[in-house]
Design an enzyme around this catalytic site. Sequence first.
Site, short mmCIF file in Angstrom:
data_model
loop_
_atom_site.label_atom_id
_atom_site.label_comp_id
_atom_site.label_asym_id
_atom_site.label_seq_id
_atom_site.Cartn_x
_atom_site.Cartn_y
_atom_site.Cartn_z
CG ASP A 26 -2.26 -0.70 0.88
OD1 ASP A 26 -2.74 -0.57 -0.27
OD2 ASP A 26 -2.79 -1.40 1.76
CB CYS B 3 16.61 -6.78 -8.85
SG CYS B 3 17.53 -6.92 -7.31
CG LEU B 4 16.73 -13.10 -10.45
CD1 LEU B 4 18.04 -13.59 -9.86
CD2 LEU B 4 15.58 -14.01 -10.02
N GLY B 5 16.65 -9.84 -12.74
CA GLY B 5 16.62 -9.74 -14.20
C GLY B 5 17.89 -9.14 -14.77
CD GLU C 297 -4.69 1.08 3.88
OE1 GLU C 297 -3.81 1.71 3.25
OE2 GLU C 297 -5.13 -0.03 3.52
CG HIS D 45 13.82 -3.34 -7.08
ND1 HIS D 45 13.15 -4.40 -7.64
CD2 HIS D 45 14.75 -3.88 -6.25
CE1 HIS D 45 13.63 -5.54 -7.16
NE2 HIS D 45 14.61 -5.26 -6.32
CD GLU E 90 10.59 -2.59 -9.27
OE1 GLU E 90 11.49 -2.15 -10.02
OE2 GLU E 90 10.68 -3.66 -8.64
N1 GLN Z 1 18.04 -12.85 -5.45
C1 GLN Z 1 18.85 -11.76 -5.90
C2 GLN Z 1 19.66 -11.17 -4.77
O1 GLN Z 1 19.38 -11.38 -3.62
C3 GLN Z 1 18.00 -10.67 -6.55
C4 GLN Z 1 17.05 -10.01 -5.61
C5 GLN Z 1 15.97 -9.24 -6.31
O2 GLN Z 1 15.72 -9.43 -7.50
N2 GLN Z 1 15.27 -8.38 -5.61
O3 GLN Z 1 20.61 -10.46 -4.99
#
Ligand code: GLN
Length: 548
Positions: free
Chosen positions: A78, A386-388, A147, A521, A523
């Site tokens: 939220d 990140c993981l991507g 909230e 991130h 986003e």
């Molecule tokens: N698992 C990966 C790490 O810990 C990526 C984490 C993620 O994508 N937020 O570094």
Amino acid sequence: MDKNSSNKTRFVFVTGGVVSSLGKGIAAASLAALFEARGLRITMQKLDPYINVDPGTMSPFQHGEVYVTDDGAETDLDLGHYERFTHATMSKRSNFTTGRIYESVIRRERRGDYLGATVQVIPHITDAIKSAILSLRADDVDIALVEIGGTVGDIESQPFLEAIRQLRFDLGKRYVAYIHLTLLPYIASAGEIKSKPTQHSVQKLREIGIQPDILLCRSERPIPQSQKDKISLFCNVDRDAVIDAPDVDTIYAVPLSLRNGGLGSAVLEHFGMDDPEPDLSVWHDICRRIREPERVVHIAMVGKYVELADAYKSVNESLIHGGMANEVRVKIDYIDAESLEKDGTDCLSKADGILVPGGFGQRGTEGKIAAIRYARENNIPYLGICLGMQLAVIEFARNVAGLEGAISSEFNERAEHPVIALMTEWEQEGARIQRSFDSDLGGTMRLGGYPCRLQQDTHTYAAYEKTEIRERHRHRYEFNNTYREQLEAAGLIVAGTLPDNSLVEIVEVKDHPWFVACQFHPEFLSRPYAPHPLFAAFIAASKIETES
Ligand code: GLN
């Protein structure tokens, strides 16, 4: 805490009744937007009745995405709505759970702070909740919106409700307003909207001493005035304060819809404050962009939690924002990474762009790597988060730089080529990241906002149009610098690093139309009124793809 306090911050408490998932967070955030549209300064807070100290340890299947604040708190999703609908910046103070409240009280008890008293829910837990709420008071905050998670009547939320009951007593009516969000179900066989569940829910609130000032009523259909009059009478709420919250076609239409119902005015009248005409032009523009796209862009999102829309909430919203920036509608095709692993990349043939979001654990990673390879080899725009990003580095290492079996040490601690690794495994002078390796699971990650310096002549720089940026992180593993030179020589571009160059934050692939992968991130920083540069540029590149 007395009525004459020089602090003028007022509090709006939003509770929910009848059922969960009525969109309390979006309603609260939209009300905050209506205050901002009148020039008022706001802040927001979410109180969650569950026992986890924070949602950081919860599976996205349980609780949707974990939202990360600039100061590194792992919070309820939220807070993402709060930041997207307003200009306020959330912090560690913006989200408290039962677990966090109890943890602080128990710590104080062990220290002997209670001087031999019996420590109890009332007053000790409720006092701790009140001080969490009152920590929002500040000279530059006119209204704080709080909230309360869960539904009235839950055992778990009672201490929170008791605390907000007391606050009205402490601060006075002009400083505290209660809004109760309920559902008026439509019963098709009777052709009627029913108010009984709302009456019961308000009774529950009144039993604990809270008389709601405003009822916000969700319903599929417009509520007839006669029904509103009945609810007003039975629930003891002013007629003008029984407000419709009808279903709308986009969440970004909620501020306009609540404005039509007079919600902002009802609260300001309760507070005895001026009610200037709100400037809602940005919200009109946002809705126009969503409702009148030039065309559709298909983005394939390859992830692990694809069946649960809330798991990637902020990424989904950021893609919508990226679409708005380009006057297109983004259609997200969720692709299960494990299915892709088995069935191959045919499912990507319609994609104008491919995105791999963040994630934890090995399951599905080979499918994601296959999708990244497909994007790289077929010149499809790619955004890795990140993981991507980590998997993009792995894919490049394996298939371009010839580092066979390259992997992250998250998935294989003894790998020959850990191109992604824990920093402690190769840590070097200069890379100084605040990171606490506690014995418990909380707080072992690089969390929150970090500065990043961009390389000119990159797609990333073209998107941001500046060299110094700041973005939010949530991960344990990092690009392994031992491989940096070798990967760069093979054509991987390091487009962004920590300002001291010690950690790689963004990579691109040479001679590709748009391949950008970031360790952070983005986003968490995209707003409907200010789409994030990376999402805007990713959708712009994908839009070109729709033409070809
Ligand atoms: N698992 C990966 C790490 O810990 C990526 C984490 C993620 O994508 N937020 O570094």
